[in-house]
Design an enzyme around this catalytic site. Structure first.
Site, PDB file in Angstrom:
ATOM      1  N   LYS A 100       0.876  -1.172   0.000  1.00  0.00           N
ATOM      2  CA  LYS A 100       0.000   0.000   0.000  1.00  0.00           C
ATOM      3  C   LYS A 100       0.913   1.221   0.000  1.00  0.00           C
ATOM      4  O   LYS A 100       1.608   1.492   0.982  1.00  0.00           O
ATOM      5  CB  LYS A 100      -0.913   0.003   1.223  1.00  0.00           C
ATOM      6  N   GLY A 161      -8.108   9.726   9.265  1.00  0.00           N
ATOM      7  CA  GLY A 161      -8.409   9.933  10.678  1.00  0.00           C
ATOM      8  C   GLY A 161      -9.461  10.973  10.986  1.00  0.00           C
ATOM      9  O   GLY A 161      -9.752  11.222  12.157  1.00  0.00           O
ATOM     10  N   ALA A 188      -9.569   5.754   3.943  1.00  0.00           N
ATOM     11  CA  ALA A 188      -9.398   6.964   4.764  1.00  0.00           C
ATOM     12  C   ALA A 188     -10.674   7.786   4.838  1.00  0.00           C
ATOM     13  O   ALA A 188     -11.400   7.956   3.855  1.00  0.00           O
ATOM     14  CB  ALA A 188      -8.260   7.838   4.264  1.00  0.00           C
ATOM     15  N   GLY A 189     -10.936   8.283   6.045  1.00  0.00           N
ATOM     16  CA  GLY A 189     -12.059   9.178   6.270  1.00  0.00           C
ATOM     17  C   GLY A 189     -13.341   8.502   6.687  1.00  0.00           C
ATOM     18  O   GLY A 189     -14.301   9.165   7.087  1.00  0.00           O
ATOM     19  N   ASN A 210      -9.362   2.019   9.753  1.00  0.00           N
ATOM     20  CA  ASN A 210      -8.586   1.705  10.953  1.00  0.00           C
ATOM     21  C   ASN A 210      -9.136   2.458  12.159  1.00  0.00           C
ATOM     22  O   ASN A 210      -9.681   1.876  13.087  1.00  0.00           O
ATOM     23  CB  ASN A 210      -7.119   2.044  10.730  1.00  0.00           C
TER      24      ASN A 210
END
Length: 265
Positions: A100, A161, A188-189, A210
């Protein structure tokens, strides 16, 4: 839900999950198992300090218990040289050609550097890597990455995040429509299961997240919520949602005279 192919792997789950920020390794393990994810991301750079103290060995032993596909990332890299070096270290350590590719251009919103990302992608593909580039939702950049040899793209929903969900659904819909043959993972987000449903209903192939799980009050339960959210969103896409309308339309149309008002024969 039917199995699908990611690079050279056949998977049942469309959720990819990270291994950072959990309160403890055991909570991480429990949450990942509850999520049903079969691909977990790991950062070589973030684990180095632990490894020097012996903690890293414990971390890897937890990962081995998962029996999942590992997707190393180049988190924290700011230059092409740094990212390529990290990728090669990860390939040797994890015995995988998957990477990644994260190459940050701005430390405020952690936006990928599009120019360095494209350069590093070309270099890593030339070295035999299967590159999963973390990118913005810019159509031209994504087209260039595909031209460079990427079979998989990982556009952001919002900055890493933030938990803001899909800040530009139009751009993501455009990407999905213009590059229909490319595997796309929204990365993401994503902050809530509803965000994941929205992305999956658009036809994206999967979600990588995550923070939304790791920093939830109950990571294991949140992981289970995302597991079901992806299933619901994918089934909604496969079923074909009804089109939006500006004009209201009754679900029970009126046809003639009610049966109880019909004249007697």
């Amino acid at each position: 839900m039917q199995s699908w192919t990611l690079a050279d792997a056949t998977l049942n789950s469309r959720l990819l999950i990270g291994t950072a920020l959990y309160p403890s390794p055991q909570i991480m393990l429990d949450a990942i198992r509850a999520s049903g994810a079969e691909v977990v991301t790991v950062s070589l750079r973030r684990q180095n300090s632990q490894a020097q103290q012996g903690g890293g060995r414990d971390f890897w032993s937890y990962l081995q218990e998962l029996d999942a596909h590992l997707l190393p990332n180049t988190a924290g890299c700011h230059s092409v040289k740094e990212a390529v070096t990290t990728a090669n270290m990860a390939r040797e350590l994890f015995n995988t050609r998957w990477i990644k590719l994260e190459l940050i251009g701005d430390d405020y919103n952690l936006q990928p550097d599009p120019f360095a990302l494209l350069e590093a992608t070309r270099e890593l593909i030339a070295q035999g890597f299967e590159v999963f580039p973390y990118c913005t939702d810019d159509l031209v950049l994504c087209e260039k990455l595909v031209e460079a040899g990427c079979r998989i793209l990982m556009p952001w929903g919002a900055p890493i995040g933030t938990g803001r969900g899909l800040t530009d659904p139009y751009a993501l819909k455009t990407l999905r429509a213009r590059l229909p043959e490319i595997t796309m993972i929204v990365d993401a987000g994503i902050g809530a299961p509803s965000h994941a449903v929205q992305a999956m209903e658009m036809g994206f192939d999967g979600i990588l997240l995550n923070t939304a799980v790791a920093q939830a009050q109950d990571p294991e339960t949140m992981a289970r919520a995302f597991r079901h959210a992806l299933r619901a969103g994918r089934l909604g896409f496969e079923a074909g949602a009804m089109p939006e309308r500006d004009l209201a339309q009754p679900s029970t149309p009126t046809l003639g005279t009610p049966f109880w008002q019909q004249a007697p024969q």
